[in-house]
Design an enzyme around this catalytic site. Structure first.
Site, mmCIF file in Angstrom:
data_model
loop_
_atom_site.group_PDB
_atom_site.id
_atom_site.type_symbol
_atom_site.label_atom_id
_atom_site.label_comp_id
_atom_site.label_asym_id
_atom_site.label_seq_id
_atom_site.Cartn_x
_atom_site.Cartn_y
_atom_site.Cartn_z
ATOM 1 N N GLU A 282 -3.310 59.337 5.069
ATOM 2 C CA GLU A 282 -2.050 59.377 4.308
ATOM 3 C C GLU A 282 -2.116 58.169 3.401
ATOM 4 O O GLU A 282 -2.024 57.041 3.873
ATOM 5 C CB GLU A 282 -0.846 59.251 5.253
ATOM 6 C CG GLU A 282 -0.788 60.286 6.359
ATOM 7 C CD GLU A 282 -0.604 61.684 5.857
ATOM 8 O OE1 GLU A 282 -0.024 61.846 4.761
ATOM 9 O OE2 GLU A 282 -1.068 62.618 6.519
ATOM 10 N N CYS A 321 5.770 54.857 0.987
ATOM 11 C CA CYS A 321 4.735 55.721 0.412
ATOM 12 C C CYS A 321 5.366 56.890 -0.329
ATOM 13 O O CYS A 321 4.752 57.478 -1.205
ATOM 14 C CB CYS A 321 3.832 56.230 1.513
ATOM 15 S SG CYS A 321 4.750 56.965 2.871
HETATM 16 P P1 NAP Z 1 -4.293 48.834 3.111
HETATM 17 O O1 NAP Z 1 -4.603 47.509 2.578
HETATM 18 O O2 NAP Z 1 -5.129 49.980 2.686
HETATM 19 O O3 NAP Z 1 -4.347 48.674 4.699
HETATM 20 C C1 NAP Z 1 -4.035 49.722 5.528
HETATM 21 C C2 NAP Z 1 -4.583 49.465 6.912
HETATM 22 O O4 NAP Z 1 -6.013 49.506 6.865
HETATM 23 C C3 NAP Z 1 -4.233 48.088 7.475
HETATM 24 O O5 NAP Z 1 -3.920 48.236 8.854
HETATM 25 C C4 NAP Z 1 -5.516 47.319 7.302
HETATM 26 O O6 NAP Z 1 -5.611 46.282 8.231
HETATM 27 C C5 NAP Z 1 -6.520 48.401 7.574
HETATM 28 N N1 NAP Z 1 -7.875 48.141 7.120
HETATM 29 C C6 NAP Z 1 -8.277 47.553 5.986
HETATM 30 N N2 NAP Z 1 -9.633 47.526 5.946
HETATM 31 C C7 NAP Z 1 -10.073 48.107 7.083
HETATM 32 C C8 NAP Z 1 -11.361 48.364 7.637
HETATM 33 N N3 NAP Z 1 -12.483 48.011 7.008
HETATM 34 N N4 NAP Z 1 -11.446 48.978 8.829
HETATM 35 C C9 NAP Z 1 -10.330 49.326 9.493
HETATM 36 N N5 NAP Z 1 -9.088 49.085 9.034
HETATM 37 C C10 NAP Z 1 -8.955 48.502 7.827
HETATM 38 O O7 NAP Z 1 -2.814 49.257 2.837
HETATM 39 P P2 NAP Z 1 -1.497 48.377 3.047
HETATM 40 O O8 NAP Z 1 -1.498 47.349 1.998
HETATM 41 O O9 NAP Z 1 -1.339 47.954 4.466
HETATM 42 O O10 NAP Z 1 -0.378 49.467 2.786
HETATM 43 C C11 NAP Z 1 0.114 49.768 1.512
HETATM 44 C C12 NAP Z 1 -0.434 51.089 1.040
HETATM 45 O O11 NAP Z 1 -0.217 52.094 2.020
HETATM 46 C C13 NAP Z 1 0.266 51.582 -0.194
HETATM 47 O O12 NAP Z 1 -0.697 51.942 -1.127
HETATM 48 C C14 NAP Z 1 1.049 52.803 0.258
HETATM 49 O O13 NAP Z 1 1.201 53.805 -0.705
HETATM 50 C C15 NAP Z 1 0.247 53.276 1.399
HETATM 51 N N6 NAP Z 1 1.075 54.001 2.362
HETATM 52 C C16 NAP Z 1 0.940 55.341 2.485
HETATM 53 C C17 NAP Z 1 1.703 56.033 3.400
HETATM 54 C C18 NAP Z 1 1.588 57.517 3.564
HETATM 55 O O14 NAP Z 1 2.088 58.061 4.531
HETATM 56 N N7 NAP Z 1 0.958 58.194 2.657
HETATM 57 C C19 NAP Z 1 2.613 55.355 4.203
HETATM 58 C C20 NAP Z 1 2.735 53.996 4.054
HETATM 59 C C21 NAP Z 1 1.955 53.319 3.127
HETATM 60 P P3 NAP Z 1 -5.265 44.758 7.837
HETATM 61 O O15 NAP Z 1 -3.835 44.724 7.435
HETATM 62 O O16 NAP Z 1 -5.523 44.005 9.081
HETATM 63 O O17 NAP Z 1 -6.189 44.434 6.710
#
Ligand code: NAP
Length: 712
Positions: A282, A321
Site C-alpha cells: 500500500e 495516504c
Molecule cells: P517509507 O520511508 O517508505 O517507510 C515505510 C516503512 O518501511 C518504515 O517502517 C520503514 O522503516 C520501512 N523501511 C524502509 N526501508 C526498509 C528496508 N530496507 N527494509 C525493511 N523496511 C524498510 O514511508 P514513510 O515515510 O514511513 O511513510 C510515508 C509514505 O507512506 C507516504 O508516501 C504515504 O503515501 C505512504 N502511505 C501509504 C499508505 C497506504 O495505505 N497506501 C498508508 C500510509 C502511508 P523505518 O521508519 O525504520 O525506516
C-alpha cells in the site's frame, strides 16, 4: 541517557545491550562468537523526537537482535498456537484484544499527542484501529466456518455420475506475516494488518516506522500484558531491519505500507522475485476529488466538497495516504473553491501543539518529514503551482503553554493549496507532498476530468461531488479502473458519509498501480490474502472429509433416530432423513392458491399455463412444495432444533403437475457451533424429487440447534 524502545521477540521484551561479539575463547584455537555485554551507550541508535517540541522521546536500534530467530519462532511456536484455534476462536480473541486496548486507550492517547496527533487524529488511529478488531471479530464469526479450512465457491462437477468433483479451499500460509508500516497511523496501521493475519492463523511480526514506533510498542505492550496473545502470534521489532528480506522464504508474507520508492526497492529482493514471498504493498497515492459541473457555489455538493477538501488537508496534518492531493474542479468554479477553502481554513484551523487548548491541526511526525514535505512543495511550485492558500514559510503556532510564536524544533507546516493553470504538468500527478498540501486543477469536460484522475497512475481513492446521476455514472465508470475505492458525495449522503479519507474494514483499502496494487482491508478478502487457495479434485467422500462440508454422493446415515432429535454434540455431517412421498392434487393447488392469495395463472388457468413455455399446464406452487417438504421432513416434538432461520440457494427445477408426487431428502451439510452460545448453526442440504426421481427443487435449510440434548 534515554532508554531504548524495546522490541518484543520470542516471547520476551528485548533492548540492545546484549550483543553477539566474536571474542577469543581462551581454550579454543580459533575465535568464536559468544554473548558479551556491551555498554548501552556504545550501541548505535536513532533518536526519536516529540513532533511539536523536538524533545527526545526514545531511541531505537536493532543492533544484536536475532531477527532470523524471531521469524523462525513465529513459523514454529506462533503457528502451532494459532493452529489450535478455529476461525471463530481467533475471531473472539480479536474482540478481547479490542476490549483490552479500549480499557487502556488513555495511555495510547497521551503518547499519540507526542507524535503530533490531535485528539481527532488520535481517535482515527486508536479508536479506528480498535474498531477494525471489532469489525473482523464479527465478520470472522459470520462469514467464516468454525473450522480451519475455508471453502471457496461452488462445487465444480467433474464427472457425469457425480463421483469426481472439484472444490477450492483456502489453507493458512505456513510462514510469518511481516508488517512494515508507515509512520502516520502506528496503531490502526498495525491492527488493520494484524486482524486478518490473526484470523487466518498466521503469526505476525510488526515493524513500525521509526518516528512513531513508540506508539505501536505501547499498543503491543497492552496486548502482551493482557495475557490473551497465543504464544508467538505477535512480535514487534522497533528499529530498522535492512536485512529482513534475506531471512524470508516461501510461505512468508510481507504487508508493506509506505512510500512507492521503498516498496520498489524491496520488491526487487530475490526473496520476492524468485523466492515466493508474498509482497503486498500500500504505497503513496495521488488521490483526487472531482467537483461536478452541476455543483456550483451555493449548492450542497459545493459546500460538502469544500468541507471535505479542508478536512483532508488538515486531519493528521495531511499525512494520510488517502488525503486529497488533487482537487479537480470545473474551470468556472475554481475561484469560488479557492475562496471557500481559504475562508474555511481561516475559520476552522488552529495550528499548534496538540496538547494546547483549541488546537485543531498538529505538526508533521518529524522535522525530517517537514523538510521533505517542503522539498516536494518546492517541486510543485517549480512545475508551475502557485500557492493560493497558506504559505510554505515557517508558521506561527500555538504552544502547549498557550503562547503563540514560531517553533523551529517542531515539525509544523501550514495548510497549503496550490493552483495549476496547466492541469497537464507531470509533477502535479506525480509528486506527493505528504502533508497538508493539495493542488487545484481545472477541467472543462467530464472526459477531461476522468483523464486527469487517471494521470495519478492508480490511486487509493477518488471522490466525486455531484447530484447529477448521469455525470456521476460517466465519471465513475471511467475512473473506477484507476481506483481502489470511490466516494460519490451528494446532498443525500454528505452528513452520513464516512468521508473521502477513511478506509473501512469491510471495504477494499488499496489501489492499482502507484497505490501498490494491494488490499490490506476489505473484509474476509484480506483474511484470504494470508491463505493459499488450492483447487482440490476428488470424490465426494474425500472432499467432505477435507472441508467439513457434506458433498452430495458422500456417505449418508439414516440411523435409528431422526436427525432433529440429535443435539449438536450428537449430530454428524451426512445424517439424513428421507421422507415418504406425497401426491399433489388439483384440490391442494387450489386450496393453497386461495389460502395464500397466490392465484397466478400458472396454478389456476390450464390454457394460459399450457401456453407458457415452461409449464405443461397448471402446476403446483413452488412454495407449496417447499412447505410440504418441511411437513415431510420435520420431527415435530420439542427437541434440540430451536428454530429455522432461513433458506438459501432455493431453485425450482422441474414443474410439478397434479397427480405427481414428491418426496424430500434432508442431509446435515455443515455444523457450526457458536463459541459464545449454547447452540450452533446447522445447514441442511434439501432435495425434493418427483415420482420419476427428477429433481424438483434444491435448497439449503438453515437451523439453530442446541449444543446439548434438550429435556423433552
Ligand atoms: P517509507 O520511508 O517508505 O517507510 C515505510 C516503512 O518501511 C518504515 O517502517 C520503514 O522503516 C520501512 N523501511 C524502509 N526501508 C526498509 C528496508 N530496507 N527494509 C525493511 N523496511 C524498510 O514511508 P514513510 O515515510 O514511513 O511513510 C510515508 C509514505 O507512506 C507516504 O508516501 C504515504 O503515501 C505512504 N502511505 C501509504 C499508505 C497506504 O495505505 N497506501 C498508508 C500510509 C502511508 P523505518 O521508519 O525504520 O525506516
Amino acid at each position: 541517557m534515554t532508554d531504548f524502545l524495546p522490541s518484543y521477540v520470542q516471547g520476551e521484551w528485548w533492548t540492545p545491550g546484549w550483543v553477539a561479539e566474536p571474542v577469543e575463547a581462551p581454550e579454543s584455537p580459533s575465535p568464536s562468537p559468544v554473548l558479551s555485554e556491551r555498554k548501552r551507550d556504545e550501541v548505535k541508535g536513532t533518536d526519536v523526537r516529540d513532533a511539536s517540541t523536538g524533545e527526545v522521546v526514545t531511541r531505537v536500534s536493532t543492533e544484536g537482535l536475532d531477527l532470523a530467530g524471531a521469524l523462525e519462532y513465529a513459523r514454529t511456536t506462533g503457528h502451532a498456537s494459532l493452529a489450535e484455534l478455529t476461525f471463530h476462536q481467533r475471531a473472539l480473541l480479536l474482540k478481547q484484544f479490542a476490549l483490552a486496548l479500549t480499557e487502556r486507550k488513555d495511555e495510547l492517547y497521551a503518547l499519540s499527542a507526542r507524535t503530533g496527533a490531535t485528539k481527532t487524529d488520535s481517535w482515527v488511529d486508536i479508536d479506528g484501529g480498535i474498531g477494525v478488531l471489532f469489525s473482523y471479530s464479527g465478520k470472522g464469526r459470520r462469514e467464516l466456518p468454525n473450522g480451519r479450512v475455508h471453502v471457496d465457491g461452488p462445487v465444480e462437477p467433474l464427472s457425469k455420475d457425480g463421483s469426481f468433483l472439484g472444490r477450492h479451499v483456502y489453507t493458512t500460509l505456513p510462514g510469518v506475516a511481516v508488517q512494515i508500516n508507515a509512520f502516520n497511523f502506528p496503531v490502526w496501521g498495525s491492527l488493520e494488518k494484524l486482524a486478518p493475519a490473526f484470523l487466518a492463523g498466521m503469526p505476525t511480526l510488526v515493524k513500525p516506522a521509526t518516528p512513531t514506533g513508540y506508539l505501536a510498542e505501547a499498543m503491543v505492550r497492552i496486548l502482551v500484558e493482557s495475557g490473551l496473545l497465543p504464544e508467538g502470534s505477535l512480535q514487534l521489532v522497533t528499529g530498522s531491519v535492512p536485512d529482513l528480506f534475506d531471512h524470508l522464504r516461501l510461505g512468508d508474507l510481507v504487508g508493506f505500507t509506505g512510500s512507492a520508492s521503498t516498496a520498489e526497492k524491496l520488491r526487487q529482493h530475490p526473496a520476492v522475485q524468485t523466492g515466493g514471498v508474498r509482497f503486498t504493498t500500500e504505497t503513496d497515492s495521488i488521490n483526487a476529488s472531482v467537483l461536478g459541473t452541476d455543483a456550483v457555489e451555493g449548492t450542497p455538493e459545493f459546500n460538502a466538497y469544500v468541507r471535505q477538501l479542508v478536512a483532508e488537508m488538515t486531519t493528521k496534518a495531511g499525512q494520510k495516504c488517502t488525503a486529497i492531493r488533487r482537487a479537480i474542479v470545473p474551470r468556472a468554479t475554481a475561484d469560488a473553491v479557492t475562496d471557500a477553502v481559504r475562508a474555511r481554513i481561516a475559520e476552522k484551523t488552529v495550528l499548534g501543539d496538540p496538547r494546547a487548548e483549541g488546537v485543531t491541526m498538529g505538526p508533521l511526525a518529524s522535522t525530517a518529514q517537514r523538510d521533505e514535505v517542503l522539498r516536494q512543495v518546492q517541486k510543485l511550485q517549480d512545475a508551475g503551482g502557485r500557492v493560493v492558500v497558506g504559505s510554505p514559510d515557517a508558521p506561527s503556532v500555538r504552544h502547549a503553554d498557550g503562547s503563540t510564536g514560531p517553533a523551529p524544533d517542531g515539525a509544523f507546516v501550514a495548510p497549503l493549496l496550490l493552483r495549476f493553470d496547466d492541469a497537464n504538468v507531470e509533477a502535479v500527478h506525480d509528486v506527493e507532498a505528504f502533508g497538508p498540501v493539495s493542488s487545484l486543477l481545472t477541467y472543462s469536460t467530464t472526459a477531461e476530468a476522468a483523464e486527469l484522475v487517471a494521470r495519478g497512475g492508480g490511486s487509493l481513492v477518488t471522490s466525486i461531488a455531484t447530484h447529477d446521476p448521469a455525470q456521476a455514472v460517466e465519471l465513475a465508470t471511467r475512473i473506477a479502473p484507476f481506483n481502489g475505492r470511490m466516494l460519490l458525495l451528494d446532498r443525500d449522503d454528505a452528513r452520513s458519509s464516512t468521508g473521502h479519507g477513511s478506509p473501512l474494514p469491510g471495504l477494499v483499502h488499496g489501489g492499482p498501480g502507484r497505490a501498490g496494487g494491494g488490499e490490506e482491508l476489505g473484509g474476509i478478502r484480506a483474511v484470504l490474502h494470508h491463505m493459499q487457495r488450492t483447487a482440490v479434485q476428488g470424490s465426494p467422500e474425500m472432499l467432505t472429509a477435507l472441508t467439513g462440508v457434506w458433498h452430495a454422493g458422500a456417505t449418508t446415515n439414516a440411523g435409528d433416530r431422526h436427525p432433529f432429535r440429535k443435539s449438536l454434540a450428537e449430530l454428524r455431517i451426512g445424517d439424513q432423513i428421507a421422507s415418504d412421498a406425497r401426491e399433489v392434487t388439483l384440490d391442494d393447488i387450489e386450496t393453497f392458491a386461495h389460502f395464500t392469495g397466490d392465484t397466478f395463472y400458472a396454478h389456476m388457468d390450464e390454457d394460459s399455463a399450457a401456453a407458457n413455455p415452461f409449464f405443461p399446464g397448471r402446476v403446483a406452487h413452488g412454495y407449496l412444495l417447499v412447505s410440504w417438504a418441511a411437513g415431510l421432513f420435520v420431527d415435530p416434538e420439542p427437541g434440540p432444533v430451536l428454530a429455522n432461520y432461513g433458506l438459501e440457494n432455493l431453485r425450482f427445477i422441474t414443474p410439478v403437475s397434479p397427480g405427481d408426487s414428491i418426496r424430500v431428502e434432508l442431509t446435515a451439510k455443515q455444523i457450526t457451533p457458536r463459541e459464545t452460545d449454547e447452540y450452533g448453526e446447522v445447514r441442511w442440504d434439501a432435495v425434493i424429487r418427483n415420482q420419476d426421481e427428477e429433481i424438483v427443487a434444491t435448497y439449503d435449510v438453515l437451523t439453530l440447534v442446541s449444543k446439548e440434548a434438550v429435556a423433552a
